[in-house]
Design a protein around this motif. Structure first.
Motif, PDB file in Angstrom:
ATOM      1  N   LEU A 187       0.454   9.739  -5.324  1.00  0.00           N
ATOM      2  CA  LEU A 187      -0.033  10.150  -4.007  1.00  0.00           C
ATOM      3  C   LEU A 187       0.132  11.651  -3.822  1.00  0.00           C
ATOM      4  N   ALA A 188       1.268  12.180  -4.236  1.00  0.00           N
ATOM      5  CA  ALA A 188       1.537  13.612  -4.060  1.00  0.00           C
ATOM      6  C   ALA A 188       0.497  14.478  -4.765  1.00  0.00           C
ATOM      7  N   LYS A 189      -0.072  13.964  -5.852  1.00  0.00           N
ATOM      8  CA  LYS A 189      -1.057  14.718  -6.618  1.00  0.00           C
ATOM      9  C   LYS A 189      -2.487  14.462  -6.146  1.00  0.00           C
ATOM     10  N   THR A 190      -2.642  13.570  -5.185  1.00  0.00           N
ATOM     11  CA  THR A 190      -3.970  13.200  -4.695  1.00  0.00           C
ATOM     12  C   THR A 190      -4.399  14.139  -3.576  1.00  0.00           C
ATOM     13  N   ASN A 191      -5.642  14.565  -3.624  1.00  0.00           N
ATOM     14  CA  ASN A 191      -6.171  15.492  -2.629  1.00  0.00           C
ATOM     15  C   ASN A 191      -6.562  14.735  -1.362  1.00  0.00           C
ATOM     16  N   VAL A 192      -5.563  14.379  -0.584  1.00  0.00           N
ATOM     17  CA  VAL A 192      -5.783  13.650   0.661  1.00  0.00           C
ATOM     18  C   VAL A 192      -4.639  13.990   1.614  1.00  0.00           C
ATOM     19  N   SER A 193      -4.918  14.036   2.902  1.00  0.00           N
ATOM     20  CA  SER A 193      -3.850  14.250   3.883  1.00  0.00           C
ATOM     21  C   SER A 193      -2.853  13.114   3.780  1.00  0.00           C
ATOM     22  N   GLN A 194      -1.567  13.464   3.774  1.00  0.00           N
ATOM     23  CA  GLN A 194      -0.573  12.429   3.516  1.00  0.00           C
ATOM     24  C   GLN A 194       0.771  12.764   4.143  1.00  0.00           C
ATOM     25  N   ILE A 195       1.466  11.701   4.493  1.00  0.00           N
ATOM     26  CA  ILE A 195       2.885  11.755   4.847  1.00  0.00           C
ATOM     27  C   ILE A 195       3.563  10.742   3.941  1.00  0.00           C
ATOM     28  N   ARG A 196       4.579  11.184   3.230  1.00  0.00           N
ATOM     29  CA  ARG A 196       5.244  10.279   2.303  1.00  0.00           C
ATOM     30  C   ARG A 196       6.755  10.494   2.364  1.00  0.00           C
ATOM     31  N   VAL A 197       7.469   9.548   1.780  1.00  0.00           N
ATOM     32  CA  VAL A 197       8.915   9.650   1.640  1.00  0.00           C
ATOM     33  C   VAL A 197       9.228   9.686   0.160  1.00  0.00           C
ATOM     34  N   GLU A 198       9.924  10.707  -0.283  1.00  0.00           N
ATOM     35  CA  GLU A 198      10.252  10.835  -1.684  1.00  0.00           C
ATOM     36  C   GLU A 198      11.294   9.784  -2.095  1.00  0.00           C
ATOM     37  N   GLY A 199      11.231   9.395  -3.354  1.00  0.00           N
ATOM     38  CA  GLY A 199      12.238   8.490  -3.886  1.00  0.00           C
ATOM     39  C   GLY A 199      11.985   7.031  -3.566  1.00  0.00           C
ATOM     40  N   ARG A 200      13.046   6.232  -3.643  1.00  0.00           N
ATOM     41  CA  ARG A 200      12.943   4.780  -3.502  1.00  0.00           C
ATOM     42  C   ARG A 200      12.925   4.303  -2.049  1.00  0.00           C
ATOM     43  N   LYS A 201      13.377   5.152  -1.151  1.00  0.00           N
ATOM     44  CA  LYS A 201      13.500   4.710   0.239  1.00  0.00           C
ATOM     45  C   LYS A 201      12.150   4.660   0.941  1.00  0.00           C
ATOM     46  N   GLY A 202      12.124   3.895   2.026  1.00  0.00           N
ATOM     47  CA  GLY A 202      10.912   3.728   2.818  1.00  0.00           C
ATOM     48  C   GLY A 202      10.958   2.374   3.494  1.00  0.00           C
ATOM     49  N   GLY A 203       9.828   1.694   3.534  1.00  0.00           N
ATOM     50  CA  GLY A 203       9.788   0.352   4.091  1.00  0.00           C
ATOM     51  C   GLY A 203       8.923   0.249   5.328  1.00  0.00           C
ATOM     52  N   SER A 204       8.690  -0.987   5.735  1.00  0.00           N
ATOM     53  CA  SER A 204       7.840  -1.245   6.894  1.00  0.00           C
ATOM     54  C   SER A 204       8.355  -0.596   8.179  1.00  0.00           C
ATOM     55  N   PRO A 205       9.670  -0.627   8.463  1.00  0.00           N
ATOM     56  CA  PRO A 205      10.148   0.055   9.673  1.00  0.00           C
ATOM     57  C   PRO A 205       9.877   1.560   9.653  1.00  0.00           C
ATOM     58  N   VAL A 206       9.968   2.170   8.485  1.00  0.00           N
ATOM     59  CA  VAL A 206       9.692   3.603   8.360  1.00  0.00           C
ATOM     60  C   VAL A 206       8.215   3.877   8.593  1.00  0.00           C
ATOM     61  N   ALA A 207       7.360   3.067   7.983  1.00  0.00           N
ATOM     62  CA  ALA A 207       5.922   3.226   8.169  1.00  0.00           C
ATOM     63  C   ALA A 207       5.532   3.068   9.633  1.00  0.00           C
ATOM     64  N   SER A 208       6.079   2.053  10.273  1.00  0.00           N
ATOM     65  CA  SER A 208       5.786   1.830  11.687  1.00  0.00           C
ATOM     66  C   SER A 208       6.280   2.988  12.539  1.00  0.00           C
ATOM     67  N   ALA A 209       7.459   3.502  12.229  1.00  0.00           N
ATOM     68  CA  ALA A 209       8.015   4.612  13.004  1.00  0.00           C
ATOM     69  C   ALA A 209       7.135   5.848  12.913  1.00  0.00           C
TER      70      ALA A 209
END
Length: 206
Positions: free
Chosen positions: A172-194
């Motif tokens: 995703l980081a290398k893809t030419n698209v607007s993005q918000i991401r979390v580096e590493g293994r962390k994340g999840g549905s609560p993070v996405a919803s937040a």
């Protein structure tokens, strides 16, 4: 206006944000990025997200503009959809689609979520895509849009886990698209919803 002064917010939520502000310490986030990080920290009680969140240029603006224009929001799983339904209904009433709910069977060699994301992209190529659970769906989406002119307005790529998670975020980081991401293994549905809920409030109070 403080993006969290809205009547959409409960007093306990405001108090939680005050505590987060007190304990946050120094950071390099701008005001809009911090508004998103604060809601993620509230959802997880994990201050490390302030250092793990990544925002491409114009990602927040594109997200706010898209939400305000009522473009569809496509989530990978039902849990993310459920986590944002209330604020979507109180703000812009964007069409809200869960990819996994769009298919009953997976394509050969693919997961149901991956299959659903690809189906959703055919119908809603410029939607906001919110992936909090399935790295296979994020990989499939990135591979699909790699050579296309039409791209999603924003991809929120925050799957969690150990298998293909880090790899999907690196692609995703290398893809030419607007993005918000979390580096590493962390994340999840609560993070996405937040993240989406924070963007909804920012756009609503713009």
């Amino acid at each position: 206006m403080n993006p969290y002064s809205s009547s959409l917010n409960h007093p306990i939520l405001k108090k939680s944000f005050e505590i987060i502000d007190q304990e946050m310490g120094d950071h390099n986030l701008n005001s809009l990025e911090y508004a998103i990080a604060r809601r993620v920290i509230h959802a997880t009680a994990d201050f490390e997200f302030a250092n793990l969140l990544r925002f491409s240029p114009d990602a927040i603006k594109n997200g706010m503009d898209g939400l305000g224009s009522q473009i569809p929001i496509v989530t990978d799983v039902t849990m993310v959809k459920q986590g944002i339904t209330t604020l979507v209904n109180k703000t812009f009433n964007n069409p809200l689609i869960s990819a996994i709910e769009q298919v009953s069977d997976a394509l050969p060699g693919k997961t149901r979520t991956e299959t659903g994301i690809l189906k959703c992209f055919e119908q809603y190529p410029e939607a906001i895509y919110v992936i909090g659970n399935a790295p296979t769906a994020l990989l499939a989406l990135c591979q699909k849009i790699a050579d296309l002119t039409i791209k999603p307005s924003l991809i929120i790529g925050v799957p969690v886990g150990f298998v293909s998670v880090v790899e999907s975020k690196k692609i995703l980081a290398k893809t030419n698209v607007s993005q918000i991401r979390v580096e590493g293994r962390k994340g999840g549905s609560p993070v996405a919803s937040a993240i989406i809920n924070a963007l909804l409030i920012l756009a609503y109070e713009k």
